[in-house]
Structures are given as structure tokens and as C-alpha cells.
Design a protein around this motif. Structure first.
Motif, PDB file in Angstrom:
ATOM      1  N   UNK A  50      -4.258  -4.540  -2.801  1.00  0.00           N
ATOM      2  CA  UNK A  50      -3.624  -4.307  -4.174  1.00  0.00           C
ATOM      3  C   UNK A  50      -2.231  -4.598  -3.949  1.00  0.00           C
ATOM      4  N   UNK A  51      -1.671  -4.311  -2.824  1.00  0.00           N
ATOM      5  CA  UNK A  51      -0.041  -4.646  -2.502  1.00  0.00           C
ATOM      6  C   UNK A  51      -0.076  -6.082  -2.694  1.00  0.00           C
ATOM      7  N   UNK A  55       2.283  -8.246  -4.923  1.00  0.00           N
ATOM      8  CA  UNK A  55       3.395  -9.257  -4.368  1.00  0.00           C
ATOM      9  C   UNK A  55       3.131 -10.560  -4.906  1.00  0.00           C
ATOM     10  N   UNK A  56       2.083 -10.914  -5.369  1.00  0.00           N
ATOM     11  CA  UNK A  56       1.739 -12.475  -5.759  1.00  0.00           C
ATOM     12  C   UNK A  56       2.273 -12.303  -7.154  1.00  0.00           C
ATOM     13  N   UNK A  57       2.078 -11.307  -8.079  1.00  0.00           N
ATOM     14  CA  UNK A  57       2.696 -11.062  -9.219  1.00  0.00           C
ATOM     15  C   UNK A  57       4.231 -11.307  -9.322  1.00  0.00           C
ATOM     16  N   UNK A 103       6.492   1.670   1.932  1.00  0.00           N
ATOM     17  CA  UNK A 103       5.397   1.428   1.596  1.00  0.00           C
ATOM     18  C   UNK A 103       4.719   0.636   2.608  1.00  0.00           C
ATOM     19  N   UNK A 104       4.110   1.278   3.664  1.00  0.00           N
ATOM     20  CA  UNK A 104       3.484   0.549   4.763  1.00  0.00           C
ATOM     21  C   UNK A 104       2.499  -0.427   4.253  1.00  0.00           C
ATOM     22  N   UNK A 105       1.724  -0.113   3.548  1.00  0.00           N
ATOM     23  CA  UNK A 105       0.491  -0.949   3.261  1.00  0.00           C
ATOM     24  C   UNK A 105       1.201  -2.606   2.569  1.00  0.00           C
ATOM     25  N   UNK A 108       2.491  -4.815   5.443  1.00  0.00           N
ATOM     26  CA  UNK A 108       1.521  -5.492   6.176  1.00  0.00           C
ATOM     27  C   UNK A 108       1.188  -6.943   5.817  1.00  0.00           C
ATOM     28  N   UNK A 109       0.706  -7.092   4.554  1.00  0.00           N
ATOM     29  CA  UNK A 109       0.664  -8.490   4.290  1.00  0.00           C
ATOM     30  C   UNK A 109       1.770  -9.482   4.099  1.00  0.00           C
TER      31      UNK A 109
END
Lengths: 198, 174
Positions: A50-51, A55-57, A103-105, A108-109
Motif C-alpha cells: 500500500x505504501x 509512494x508511486x502516486x 510510518x515504518x512500513x 521499508x520500500x
């Protein structure tokens, strides 16, 4: 390094378990561990995906460029050998912003992508570059502003003022980050000297 | 306290709302971009799974062997010199490996000493300033195949020790 630490912790654990006659507990715990890892992976994939989507958006709308533009001054000092329009800079700024907000998740990416892009600048594959070291050191000294897990844990145990640790936490984090970054810069300079000398 | 939890719960809605509104204002294909990103994200999280399994196994073995308790026992003679309570040593060590292991130890500490004791406060502040070193290292480096992490652990440990010292100092003044 991680190789040595991993082997050492496994062997040490096995040895200690044998000495204390806890071999059965250990086998059970190992299996539990693999289950826990896969459970964590399932929880994590959804959140990380989801993140990555958001992020892409933000990337395609140009929001990320704005963010890294704001952080340019600091990033230039910390990562002198990365060109300021390099994609790695974008992901580094997302990562730092996500970590600060807790926002840890989301961190990560962007962190993995940042390392991937830093790797394109590397001349020696398989070895961390100066910039990667700096990035990881900043990341691991934790720049989170509010640690909500700890506050809610304190509340659960009826603390008189659960949030009183926020400011001390920020101070301690700031100290650990500054010291780690300084140590990293120092190591960087020293290893550059030996690199040039050789 | 109310304000902090309000701010904290507002972070995610605010960030997401802002990203979407800005993207709509820029007239990009928001849904398309989101789906493209999620696909990449799924690949990313899959690339993390192998190191996750490896690390959690190591942590489990260490916890089963009561390694962290032994560390705290070994610290006892140093407790007087450093005035750093040995009860907190396992927490500091476990946090380097996994935050769930550290969270478990933190609840133990709160249960035994209370969150408002010196030990409880130091533990809380300490947890704010440290990050899971080995987890981050393997998760970020494994997908790219970086094996030599050079001086990263050294530098982070130096910073971490300073952070812990500051935590204990601030807690003693509270």
C-alpha cells in the motif's frame, strides 16, 4: 559482518541450550520463529504494498521532488557524492520523512529502493559505498519523533504521565543520530585516505 | 497526552489525503500509479522474506537459550561502576535484533518495576533512540546483494551507547 553475527548467535544459542538442557524448547521456538516470520511477512506485504502505491502516486505527481527539494541542503552535506537530481536522493528523502513520522512500513520500500539506486553509483559491487553507510547509519539511529508504541505500552501499565518521555526520547535520538553521523563521517574520511594511499 | 495521540492518529489520514489531493490537482492517473506501485511493493516485501526468516530464527534461538538474561547477569559487576541497571541490558541487546522481542521485554520491565520508576523511564526513553540494527541491515542490503557493510555497525553502536547514556541521565533527573 551480518554473516558472522548470524552464525555466532545461532551457535551461541545452540551451545547455551545444550548446556542448560533446553534443546526441546529450542526446537519448538525455532519452528515458532519460522511461523512468526511468515505471519509478519503477510501483515507486512499488505502494508508495504500500500505504501509503495502511495509512494508511486506521490512520485508521479511530483510531490516527491518537492520533498527532496526541501531536504536538499541537508542531503548534500550527508551524501556528497550523490548528484542532487539522482533518483536515490528522492528515495532517501521519502525514507527519512517516513521514519520521522513513524510510518515504518512506508520506510521499508523507499529504503530498499534508495539502496538499489545508490548501488548504481557503486564501483565495487557487494561492498557498501560511503553513501550507503551514511544512509543506513541515519536510518538505524532512529529519527522517529513520537514513539507511539511505547507511549501506549506505558498507558497500559497505568503510567501517571505516559507521554512525558516524548521530549527526552527526541533528545536521546538526536544525540545518538549526531554521534553516529559524526562517527560515520570520520570513518569515511579515514577509509578514503587508505583508499587513495593504496 | 490527548494532543499527542490526536496528532499521531492524524498522521496517516493526513499524509494519504495530501498525496491523493496533490495528485488529482496535477491530473495524473492516480489509480494506475497506485496499482503500479503496489505491484513493485509486493516484489519488495517478497525479497525481504528470506532475511526475515533467517533473523527471526536466530532471535528465537537466542531467547530460548536465555542469552539475554545471561548478558544481564554478566553486567552485574559493571552496574556499580556505570550506574546503569543490569535489568536494562537485555532490552538494549534485544532491540538490536527485533523490536517485537524488545517490546516483550519492555512489558516485563513495566510489569516488574512500573513505567514511572527510574528503570521504567530509562527503558522507555532508550527504546525511542534505538532501532533494530541487524534487521535493518539485512532487510536493506540483502535484496541488493551487499555483503560487506564496512563500518556501519561500529558507528551505529557508538551512537547507540551515547543515546542510552543520555536516556539514563535524563531519566535520573525526572
Amino acid at each position: 559482518m551480518i554473516n558472522k553475527i548470524w552464525c555466532l548467535s545461532l551457535l551461541l544459542g545452540v551451545l547455551l541450550c545444550c548446556l542448560q538442557d533446553k534443546m526441546e524448547i529450542m526446537s519448538k521456538e525455532l519452528l515458532n520463529g519460522t511461523k512468526e516470520a511468515v505471519d509478519l511477512f503477510i501483515v507486512m506485504s499488505g502494508a508495504v504494498a500500500m505504501w509503495s502505491g502511495f509512494m508511486k502516486v506521490a512520485e508521479e505527481s511530483g510531490l516527491v521532488d518537492k520533498l527532496s527539494g526541501c531536504m536538499k541542503g541537508v542531503l548534500k552535506v550527508l551524501f556528497p557524492s550523490v548528484p542532487s537530481n539522482h533518483p536515490a536522493m528522492k528515495y532517501i528523502s521519502i525514507n527519512i520523512a517516513a521514519n520521522m513520522l513513524g510510518l515504518g512500513w512506508a520506510a521499508t520500500p523507499s529504503g530498499i529502493l534508495a539502496v538499489k539506486h545508490l548501488d548504481t553509483l557503486s564501483r565495487q559491487k557487494g561492498k557498501a559505498t560511503n553513501d550507503m553507510c551514511m544512509f543506513l547509519v541515519i536510518n538505524m539511529s532512529s529519527v522517529q519523533l513520537i514513539s507511539i508504541n511505547i507511549i501506549s505500552c506505558r498507558m497500559k501499565y497505568a503510567s501517571a504521565d505516559a507521554a512525558e518521555i516524548v521530549l527526552p526520547g527526541i533528545i536521546a535520538t538526536a544525540v545518538s543520530t549526531v554521534v553516529s553521523v559524526a562517527a560515520c563521517k570520520w570513518c569515511e574520511r579515514r577509509s578514503d585516505e587508505t583508499y587513495i594511499a593504496s | 497526552m490527548k494532543l499527542i495521540s490526536l496528532v499521531n492518529s492524524a498522521v496517516i489520514p493526513f499524509v494519504i489525503g495530501f498525496i491523493v489531493i496533490y495528485a488529482m490537482y496535477k491530473r495524473i492517473d492516480v489509480f494506475g500509479a497506485f496499482v503500479k506501485g503496489t505491484e513493485e511493493g509486493l516484489k519488495t516485501s517478497f525479497s525481504v522474506l528470506p532475511s526475515l526468516i533467517a533473523l527471526i530464527c536466530a532471535v528465537k534461538v537466542l531467547r530460548a537459550s536465555s542469552f539475554f538474561e545471561i548478558l544481564s547477569f554478566l553486567w552485574c559487576p559493571l552496574e556499580k561502576v556505570t550506574s546503569f541497571p543490569s535489568e536494562l541490558v537485555p532490552l538494549a541487546a534485544a532491540k538490536m535484533f527485533s523490536s517485537s522481542a524488545a517490546m516483550g521485554l519492555l512489558t516485563d520491565i513495566f510489569e516488574n518495576y512500573g513505567p514511572d520508576s527510574y528503570i521504567g523511564r530509562t527503558a522507555s526513553i532508550m527504546m525511542c533512540c534505538s532501532e533494530t540494527i541487524f534487521y535493518t541491515l539485512s532487510v536493506y542490503f540483502a535484496p541488493v546483494g551487499i555483503k560487506d557493510s564496512r563500518y556501519i555497525i561500529k558507528c551505529t553502536l557508538v551512537g547507540l551507547i551515547c543515546g542510552i547514556a543520555v536516556s539514563a541521565f535524563i531519566a535520573s533527573k525526572m
